[in-house]
Design a protein around this motif. Structure first.
Motif, PDB file in Angstrom:
ATOM      1  N   SER A   1       0.828  -1.217   0.000  1.00  0.00           N
ATOM      2  CA  SER A   1       0.000   0.000   0.000  1.00  0.00           C
ATOM      3  C   SER A   1       0.857   1.260   0.000  1.00  0.00           C
ATOM      4  N   GLY A   2       1.992   1.208  -0.689  1.00  0.00           N
ATOM      5  CA  GLY A   2       2.859   2.365  -0.831  1.00  0.00           C
ATOM      6  C   GLY A   2       3.924   2.506   0.229  1.00  0.00           C
ATOM      7  N   PHE A   3       3.923   1.614   1.219  1.00  0.00           N
ATOM      8  CA  PHE A   3       4.896   1.694   2.307  1.00  0.00           C
ATOM      9  C   PHE A   3       5.693   0.394   2.405  1.00  0.00           C
ATOM     10  N   GLY A   4       6.943   0.523   2.824  1.00  0.00           N
ATOM     11  CA  GLY A   4       7.765  -0.655   3.025  1.00  0.00           C
ATOM     12  C   GLY A   4       7.235  -1.517   4.171  1.00  0.00           C
ATOM     13  N   ARG A   5       7.302  -2.821   4.005  1.00  0.00           N
ATOM     14  CA  ARG A   5       6.869  -3.737   5.058  1.00  0.00           C
ATOM     15  C   ARG A   5       7.946  -4.812   5.228  1.00  0.00           C
ATOM     16  N   PRO A   6       8.297  -5.145   6.468  1.00  0.00           N
ATOM     17  CA  PRO A   6       9.330  -6.163   6.684  1.00  0.00           C
ATOM     18  C   PRO A   6       8.916  -7.519   6.114  1.00  0.00           C
ATOM     19  N   ILE A   7       9.885  -8.203   5.552  1.00  0.00           N
ATOM     20  CA  ILE A   7       9.688  -9.565   5.063  1.00  0.00           C
ATOM     21  C   ILE A   7      10.173 -10.530   6.136  1.00  0.00           C
ATOM     22  N   ASP A   8       9.343 -11.493   6.490  1.00  0.00           N
ATOM     23  CA  ASP A   8       9.717 -12.459   7.526  1.00  0.00           C
ATOM     24  C   ASP A   8      10.663 -13.523   6.999  1.00  0.00           C
ATOM     25  N   SER A   9      10.380 -14.044   5.802  1.00  0.00           N
ATOM     26  CA  SER A   9      11.244 -15.104   5.264  1.00  0.00           C
ATOM     27  C   SER A   9      11.131 -15.166   3.755  1.00  0.00           C
ATOM     28  N   VAL A  10      12.188 -15.643   3.132  1.00  0.00           N
ATOM     29  CA  VAL A  10      12.220 -15.919   1.697  1.00  0.00           C
ATOM     30  C   VAL A  10      12.955 -17.233   1.516  1.00  0.00           C
ATOM     31  N   PHE A  11      12.336 -18.174   0.845  1.00  0.00           N
ATOM     32  CA  PHE A  11      13.046 -19.421   0.567  1.00  0.00           C
ATOM     33  C   PHE A  11      12.670 -19.932  -0.817  1.00  0.00           C
ATOM     34  N   PRO A  12      13.657 -20.523  -1.524  1.00  0.00           N
ATOM     35  CA  PRO A  12      13.380 -21.043  -2.865  1.00  0.00           C
ATOM     36  C   PRO A  12      12.560 -22.321  -2.778  1.00  0.00           C
ATOM     37  N   SER A  13      11.766 -22.556  -3.822  1.00  0.00           N
ATOM     38  CA  SER A  13      10.917 -23.739  -3.852  1.00  0.00           C
ATOM     39  C   SER A  13      10.852 -24.269  -5.279  1.00  0.00           C
ATOM     40  N   SER A  14      11.249 -25.516  -5.436  1.00  0.00           N
ATOM     41  CA  SER A  14      11.163 -26.194  -6.728  1.00  0.00           C
ATOM     42  C   SER A  14      10.375 -27.476  -6.515  1.00  0.00           C
ATOM     43  N   ALA A  15       9.234 -27.577  -7.157  1.00  0.00           N
ATOM     44  CA  ALA A  15       8.338 -28.695  -6.867  1.00  0.00           C
ATOM     45  C   ALA A  15       7.564 -29.091  -8.106  1.00  0.00           C
ATOM     46  N   ALA A  16       6.780 -30.159  -7.968  1.00  0.00           N
ATOM     47  CA  ALA A  16       5.908 -30.597  -9.046  1.00  0.00           C
ATOM     48  C   ALA A  16       4.868 -29.530  -9.337  1.00  0.00           C
ATOM     49  N   LEU A  17       4.405 -29.495 -10.573  1.00  0.00           N
ATOM     50  CA  LEU A  17       3.435 -28.501 -10.998  1.00  0.00           C
ATOM     51  C   LEU A  17       2.021 -29.067 -10.961  1.00  0.00           C
ATOM     52  N   ARG A  18       1.057 -28.204 -10.693  1.00  0.00           N
ATOM     53  CA  ARG A  18      -0.356 -28.548 -10.841  1.00  0.00           C
ATOM     54  C   ARG A  18      -0.959 -27.505 -11.780  1.00  0.00           C
ATOM     55  N   ILE A  19      -1.225 -27.913 -13.015  1.00  0.00           N
ATOM     56  CA  ILE A  19      -1.641 -27.000 -14.073  1.00  0.00           C
ATOM     57  C   ILE A  19      -3.060 -27.328 -14.517  1.00  0.00           C
ATOM     58  N   ALA A  20      -3.902 -26.319 -14.583  1.00  0.00           N
ATOM     59  CA  ALA A  20      -5.219 -26.452 -15.193  1.00  0.00           C
ATOM     60  C   ALA A  20      -5.196 -25.737 -16.534  1.00  0.00           C
ATOM     61  N   VAL A  21      -5.628 -26.424 -17.582  1.00  0.00           N
ATOM     62  CA  VAL A  21      -5.722 -25.831 -18.906  1.00  0.00           C
ATOM     63  C   VAL A  21      -7.193 -25.558 -19.202  1.00  0.00           C
ATOM     64  N   LEU A  22      -7.486 -24.334 -19.585  1.00  0.00           N
ATOM     65  CA  LEU A  22      -8.848 -23.904 -19.880  1.00  0.00           C
ATOM     66  C   LEU A  22      -8.917 -23.531 -21.356  1.00  0.00           C
TER      67      LEU A  22
END
Length: 332
Positions: A71-92
């Motif tokens: 909302s226009g103001f900086g906010r602290p980030i608690d955590s950041v971690f990478p994630s590589s996993a299987a995909l779940r894709i819906a095709v429409l």
């Protein structure tokens, strides 16, 4: 689980339509009012894809590389971690009447074939939906990709009006109910909407709040590409392109115009690479109830970010007269 969301998932299902792809009869998915999602919890989670100036996925980043603007103001980030996993894709897939123009429907089915070829059998999950004025589930989520045999006769033929935005909202809600962080909605369409009740803004908010990125792959002939995505709309294509691009951007997705098999494969490779390797960013929600627009900035200005555009905060407040806790309406 909210009542509206439960009603969407467990609503009465009707059978209709001709057999399709050897999967039996497509199932019409009942539409329900858009659910209300709040983040009246301790943490908000945002999935982020980061690319460098050459379009390559950036790996190995740390929390110090990210900055969150709420909302226009900086906010602290608690955590950041990478994630590589299987995909779940819906095709429409758009099977409305406009898709008969220049045999765009054939391009759409070939694009679905390309999605199947790009996923990993036994690991990734795929579901297939079609729509015109109604939404149909053709194949439910499965990792048995051999079930998507698109060579048989009996495919749905283009007919009726296009409820593109309604179908996107309903399918995104369904996909979001599974809770996977590596899920997405891929939409194969000519980009023309002629019958939706919802506006693009309403749809993007639904998709953003369930954290489902919407990637639109518009299919058309070579002449359609002169007007960009949604070129099949003719003179109105510029307006259609803007709304499709906004819808994709607000949900953390993309929009790509294609006319050849190579175009489709390039678009899919770009989308799936970004989905498979993401960063999960968590932070505490703001106290102000309602919609919070967010942006994520990176330590390197050449890096670009794909992420949903905001979240809804609905937190409990103290009624000092009655000394009770009341749940605030997140949209009130």
């Amino acid at each position: 689980m909210p009542v509206a969301r439960l009603a969407f998932l467990l609503g009465a299902l009707l059978l209709c339509g001709p057999p399709s792809y050897g999967q039996g009869r497509p199932t019409v998915v009942d539409r329900a009012p858009a659910p209300i999602f709040t983040s009246g919890v301790d943490m908000v989670t945002i999935n982020v894809s980061v690319r460098d100036g050459r379009g390559r996925v950036v790996r190995g980043l740390e929390a110090s590389d990210f900055r969150l603007i709420d909302s226009g103001f900086g906010r602290p980030i608690d955590s950041v971690f990478p994630s590589s996993a299987a995909l779940r894709i819906a095709v429409l897939v758009d099977v409305s009447g406009s898709m008969a123009i220049d045999r765009n429907i054939d391009r759409a089915w070939r694009a679905v074939d390309a999605v199947v070829d790009a996923l990993q059998p036994g690991r990734d999950e795929l579901a297939l939906f079609t729509f015109d004025t109604v939404l149909r589930e053709v194949v439910p989520f499965t990792s048995e990709l051999a079930r998507f045999d698109l060579t048989e006769e009996g495919t749905e033929q283009p007919y009726g009006k296009t409820s593109l935005y309604d179908a996107v909202a309903d399918t995104a809600t369904l996909v979001g109910s599974f809770g996977s962080s590596h899920h997405a909605l891929l939409v194969m369409t000519d980009g023309v909407d002629t019958g939706s009740r919802r506006t693009p803004e309403e749809v993007s908010r639904v998709a953003s709040e369930v954290s489902v990125p919407v990637h639109l792959i518009t299919v058309g002939g070579p002449l359609d590409l002169r007007d960009g995505a949604g070129g099949a709309a003719g003179a109105e294509s510029a307006a259609v392109t803007a709304t499709l691009a906004d819808l994709a951007r607000w949900t953390g997705g993309t929009v790509r115009a294609t006319s050849t098999g190579d175009d489709v494969r390039e678009a899919l490779a770009h989308v799936l690479e970004g989905l498979r390797y993401q960063y999960v960013v968590t932070f505490k929600p703001g106290f102000r109830r309602g919609w919070h627009p967010i942006r994520i900035r990176m330590s390197d200005n050449d890096w670009t970010v794909q992420a949903r555009s905001g979240y809804v905060a609905g937190r409990a407040r103290l009624n000092r007269r009655r000394h009770t806790l009341l749940e605030e309406d997140p949209c009130g």
